[in-house]
Design a protein around this motif. Structure first.
Motif, PDB file in Angstrom:
ATOM      1  N   THR A   1      10.076   6.420   3.961  1.00  0.00           N
ATOM      2  CA  THR A   1      11.111   7.699   4.802  1.00  0.00           C
ATOM      3  C   THR A   1      12.636   7.160   5.182  1.00  0.00           C
ATOM      4  OG1 THR A   1      11.183   9.522   6.730  1.00  0.00           O
ATOM      5  CG2 THR A   1       9.995   7.623   7.725  1.00  0.00           C
ATOM      6  N   ALA A   2      13.131   7.574   5.248  1.00  0.00           N
ATOM      7  CA  ALA A   2      14.869   7.279   5.905  1.00  0.00           C
ATOM      8  C   ALA A   2      15.152   7.184   4.509  1.00  0.00           C
ATOM      9  CB  ALA A   2      14.769   6.877   6.787  1.00  0.00           C
ATOM     10  N   LEU A   3      14.266   7.437   3.089  1.00  0.00           N
ATOM     11  CA  LEU A   3      15.070   7.140   1.870  1.00  0.00           C
ATOM     12  C   LEU A   3      16.412   7.569   1.778  1.00  0.00           C
ATOM     13  CD1 LEU A   3      12.105   7.198  -0.740  1.00  0.00           C
ATOM     14  CD2 LEU A   3      13.500   5.479  -0.002  1.00  0.00           C
ATOM     15  N   MET A   4      17.331   8.538   2.658  1.00  0.00           N
ATOM     16  CA  MET A   4      18.647   9.049   2.805  1.00  0.00           C
ATOM     17  C   MET A   4      18.788   8.026   3.222  1.00  0.00           C
ATOM     18  SD  MET A   4      18.861  11.561   1.221  1.00  0.00           S
ATOM     19  CE  MET A   4      18.077  13.290   0.661  1.00  0.00           C
TER      20      MET A   4
ATOM     21  N   CYS B   1      13.188   8.754  -7.335  1.00  0.00           N
ATOM     22  CA  CYS B   1      13.262   9.735  -7.951  1.00  0.00           C
ATOM     23  C   CYS B   1      13.000  10.619  -7.338  1.00  0.00           C
ATOM     24  CB  CYS B   1      14.172   9.334  -9.491  1.00  0.00           C
ATOM     25  SG  CYS B   1      15.969   8.538  -9.768  1.00  0.00           S
ATOM     26  N   VAL B   2      11.387   9.805  -8.236  1.00  0.00           N
ATOM     27  CA  VAL B   2       9.698  10.741  -8.810  1.00  0.00           C
ATOM     28  C   VAL B   2       9.759  11.193  -7.310  1.00  0.00           C
ATOM     29  CG1 VAL B   2       7.751  11.116  -8.567  1.00  0.00           C
ATOM     30  CG2 VAL B   2       9.025  10.617 -10.816  1.00  0.00           C
ATOM     31  N   LEU B   3       9.401  10.439  -6.403  1.00  0.00           N
ATOM     32  CA  LEU B   3       9.127  10.962  -4.438  1.00  0.00           C
ATOM     33  C   LEU B   3      10.592  11.609  -4.155  1.00  0.00           C
ATOM     34  CD1 LEU B   3       7.638  10.355  -2.217  1.00  0.00           C
ATOM     35  CD2 LEU B   3       9.167   8.367  -1.350  1.00  0.00           C
ATOM     36  N   MET B   4      11.589  11.529  -4.650  1.00  0.00           N
ATOM     37  CA  MET B   4      12.726  12.444  -4.208  1.00  0.00           C
ATOM     38  C   MET B   4      12.585  13.698  -4.771  1.00  0.00           C
ATOM     39  SD  MET B   4      14.189  11.097  -1.201  1.00  0.00           S
ATOM     40  CE  MET B   4      15.511  11.863  -0.654  1.00  0.00           C
ATOM     41  N   LEU B   5      12.485  13.867  -5.628  1.00  0.00           N
ATOM     42  CA  LEU B   5      12.465  15.082  -6.425  1.00  0.00           C
ATOM     43  C   LEU B   5      11.145  16.183  -6.000  1.00  0.00           C
ATOM     44  CD1 LEU B   5      13.460  14.216 -10.240  1.00  0.00           C
ATOM     45  CD2 LEU B   5      14.957  15.688  -8.437  1.00  0.00           C
ATOM     46  N   SER B   6       9.934  15.437  -5.933  1.00  0.00           N
ATOM     47  CA  SER B   6       8.875  16.285  -5.731  1.00  0.00           C
ATOM     48  C   SER B   6       9.354  16.797  -3.521  1.00  0.00           C
ATOM     49  CB  SER B   6       7.281  15.420  -4.537  1.00  0.00           C
ATOM     50  OG  SER B   6       6.782  16.188  -4.681  1.00  0.00           O
ATOM     51  N   ARG B   7       9.559  16.146  -3.070  1.00  0.00           N
ATOM     52  CA  ARG B   7       9.796  16.120  -1.665  1.00  0.00           C
ATOM     53  C   ARG B   7      10.934  17.182  -1.929  1.00  0.00           C
ATOM     54  NH1 ARG B   7      10.482  10.410   2.023  1.00  0.00           N
ATOM     55  NH2 ARG B   7       8.163  10.233   1.476  1.00  0.00           N
ATOM     56  N   ALA B   8      12.292  17.118  -1.914  1.00  0.00           N
ATOM     57  CA  ALA B   8      12.811  18.763  -2.523  1.00  0.00           C
ATOM     58  C   ALA B   8      12.236  19.179  -2.986  1.00  0.00           C
ATOM     59  CB  ALA B   8      13.919  17.888  -3.731  1.00  0.00           C
TER      60      ALA B   8
ATOM     61  N   LEU C   1       0.993  -1.084  -0.070  1.00  0.00           N
ATOM     62  CA  LEU C   1       0.047  -0.182   0.074  1.00  0.00           C
ATOM     63  C   LEU C   1       1.062   1.424   0.003  1.00  0.00           C
ATOM     64  CD1 LEU C   1      -3.125  -1.270   2.556  1.00  0.00           C
ATOM     65  CD2 LEU C   1      -2.899  -0.623  -0.076  1.00  0.00           C
ATOM     66  N   CYS C   2       2.286   0.875   0.451  1.00  0.00           N
ATOM     67  CA  CYS C   2       3.095   1.864   0.055  1.00  0.00           C
ATOM     68  C   CYS C   2       2.822   3.448  -1.211  1.00  0.00           C
ATOM     69  CB  CYS C   2       4.294   1.847   0.636  1.00  0.00           C
ATOM     70  SG  CYS C   2       5.689   3.132   0.122  1.00  0.00           S
ATOM     71  N   GLN C   3       3.146   4.716  -1.272  1.00  0.00           N
ATOM     72  CA  GLN C   3       2.735   5.021  -2.109  1.00  0.00           C
ATOM     73  C   GLN C   3       3.498   4.627  -3.426  1.00  0.00           C
ATOM     74  OE1 GLN C   3       3.280   9.163  -1.542  1.00  0.00           O
ATOM     75  NE2 GLN C   3       1.967   9.797  -2.865  1.00  0.00           N
ATOM     76  N   MET C   4       4.982   4.909  -2.895  1.00  0.00           N
ATOM     77  CA  MET C   4       5.758   4.653  -3.659  1.00  0.00           C
ATOM     78  C   MET C   4       5.896   3.236  -4.059  1.00  0.00           C
ATOM     79  SD  MET C   4      10.311   5.124  -3.104  1.00  0.00           S
ATOM     80  CE  MET C   4      10.306   2.941  -2.745  1.00  0.00           C
TER      81      MET C   4
ATOM     82  N   ALA D   1      16.787  -4.913  -5.000  1.00  0.00           N
ATOM     83  CA  ALA D   1      15.609  -5.019  -5.505  1.00  0.00           C
ATOM     84  C   ALA D   1      15.412  -3.372  -6.520  1.00  0.00           C
ATOM     85  CB  ALA D   1      14.222  -4.775  -4.720  1.00  0.00           C
ATOM     86  N   LEU D   2      16.191  -2.448  -5.975  1.00  0.00           N
ATOM     87  CA  LEU D   2      16.246  -1.688  -7.304  1.00  0.00           C
ATOM     88  C   LEU D   2      17.245  -2.221  -8.267  1.00  0.00           C
ATOM     89  CD1 LEU D   2      15.953   1.109  -4.666  1.00  0.00           C
ATOM     90  CD2 LEU D   2      14.453   0.564  -6.752  1.00  0.00           C
ATOM     91  N   ASP D   3      18.213  -2.414  -8.105  1.00  0.00           N
ATOM     92  CA  ASP D   3      19.284  -2.526  -8.620  1.00  0.00           C
ATOM     93  C   ASP D   3      18.822  -3.924 -10.058  1.00  0.00           C
ATOM     94  OD1 ASP D   3      21.107  -0.730  -8.439  1.00  0.00           O
ATOM     95  OD2 ASP D   3      21.976  -1.907  -6.976  1.00  0.00           O
ATOM     96  N   ALA D   4      18.373  -4.719  -9.187  1.00  0.00           N
ATOM     97  CA  ALA D   4      17.783  -6.177  -9.937  1.00  0.00           C
ATOM     98  C   ALA D   4      16.459  -5.344 -10.982  1.00  0.00           C
ATOM     99  CB  ALA D   4      17.453  -6.491  -8.865  1.00  0.00           C
ATOM    100  N   HIS D   5      16.088  -4.674 -10.808  1.00  0.00           N
ATOM    101  CA  HIS D   5      14.622  -3.815 -11.239  1.00  0.00           C
ATOM    102  C   HIS D   5      14.477  -2.201 -11.993  1.00  0.00           C
ATOM    103  CE1 HIS D   5      12.512  -7.912 -11.158  1.00  0.00           C
ATOM    104  NE2 HIS D   5      13.035  -7.902  -9.999  1.00  0.00           N
ATOM    105  N   PRO D   6      15.483  -1.783 -13.006  1.00  0.00           N
ATOM    106  CA  PRO D   6      16.286  -1.105 -12.694  1.00  0.00           C
ATOM    107  C   PRO D   6      14.971   0.746 -12.986  1.00  0.00           C
ATOM    108  CG  PRO D   6      17.673  -1.775 -14.103  1.00  0.00           C
ATOM    109  CD  PRO D   6      17.141  -2.948 -13.449  1.00  0.00           C
ATOM    110  N   PRO D   7      14.344  -0.221 -13.554  1.00  0.00           N
ATOM    111  CA  PRO D   7      13.135   1.194 -13.947  1.00  0.00           C
ATOM    112  C   PRO D   7      12.204   1.772 -12.928  1.00  0.00           C
ATOM    113  CG  PRO D   7      12.173  -0.851 -15.577  1.00  0.00           C
ATOM    114  CD  PRO D   7      13.453  -0.647 -14.753  1.00  0.00           C
ATOM    115  N   LEU D   8      12.521   0.788 -11.646  1.00  0.00           N
ATOM    116  CA  LEU D   8      11.700   0.989 -10.129  1.00  0.00           C
ATOM    117  C   LEU D   8      12.159   2.067  -9.750  1.00  0.00           C
ATOM    118  CD1 LEU D   8      10.816  -2.744  -8.896  1.00  0.00           C
ATOM    119  CD2 LEU D   8       9.860  -1.415 -10.524  1.00  0.00           C
TER     120      LEU D   8
END
Length: 236
Positions: free
Chosen positions: A87-90, A133-140, A16-19, A121-128
């Motif tokens: 959160t805590a993606l940094m 990036c979209v979430l972090m750009l939005s928060r920035a 259910l996580c937005q990202m 998981a992200l490196d195994a599925h690069p499109p993810l």
């Protein structure tokens, strides 16, 4: 009803996580298997036993405040996160010092995902990576707007902008009501704006007099969101 089995609750929460809600099921299953569940009392510090632990946090229920306290005891509130948010993606970054803490705003259940598992998981599925990036750009962007208001805007504009940002993310339509409600304390707003609680109280009363919102204990009722947005843009 939410599942009571820990693994089922973890899987449901990250699904259910937005990202991550559109991520492939096998990826979510892998992350769920690597994750752990944490339960926290109101105001309890998260990751207190290991502040440098590299985990990202998905809010299953309750809420998390990302904040810091300086040497004088003054608190700064960076952001608030509720159910379905991450959160805590940094903490995906290596060899980076962390300057913010995490506290439960109320009784809270979190999913802790090890950073290495998420990176794998992200490196195994690069499109993810795009979703990250979209979430972090939005928060920035939100932080840039807040910084600009803090530097250039009058206090009423700063407060209006803070309320607008919170309403967009955390606003809920209360049962039997057509207005947005945001669960946020005056102390939290004061920490976001680096002013006193008394100052926030005074500015909220002025916004009430203008018919923009109604302040209750620990909650705001948004009566005129377009009006708040107009004020947040620096327009009287």
């Amino acid at each position: 009803m939410p599942p009571t089995d820990p693994l089922a609750l973890i899987r449901r929460s990250i699904g259910l996580c937005q990202m991550m809600r559109n991520w492939p099921a096998p990826v979510l299953d892998t992350l769920a298997a690597a994750a752990r569940l944490g339960r926290y009392a109101r105001h309890e510090q998260i990751l207190a036993e290991d502040p440098l632990r590299r985990e990202v946090l998905v809010v299953a229920s309750g809420g998390v405040a990302v904040d810091s306290v300086d040497a004088s005891g003054a608190r700064f509130l960076l952001s608030i996160h509720g159910p379905g948010e991450i959160t805590a993606l940094m903490r995906l970054l290596e060899d980076v010092g962390f300057v913010y803490d995490f506290h439960a705003r109320e009784p809270t259940v979190l999913v802790h995902i090890p950073a290495d598992a998420l990176l794998g998981a992200l490196d195994a599925h690069p499109p993810l990576w795009r979703d990250v990036c979209v979430l972090m750009l939005s928060r920035a962007h939100e932080q840039i707007v807040m910084r600009q208001q803090g530097t250039l805007g009058a206090l009423d504009c700063q407060l209006a902008n803070a309320v607008v940002q919170l309403a967009r993310v955390h606003g809920r339509i209360a049962q039997g009501s057509a207005t947005l409600h945001v669960r946020v304390s005056q102390s939290d707003l004061a920490a976001m704006l680096s002013v006193s609680r008394q100052t926030v109280n005074k500015e909220l009363r002025r916004l009430e007099q203008r018919g923009l919102l109604h302040a209750e204990y620990g909650r705001l009722e948004i009566l005129d969101l377009p009006g708040l947005e107009w004020l947040a843009q620096g327009r009287p």
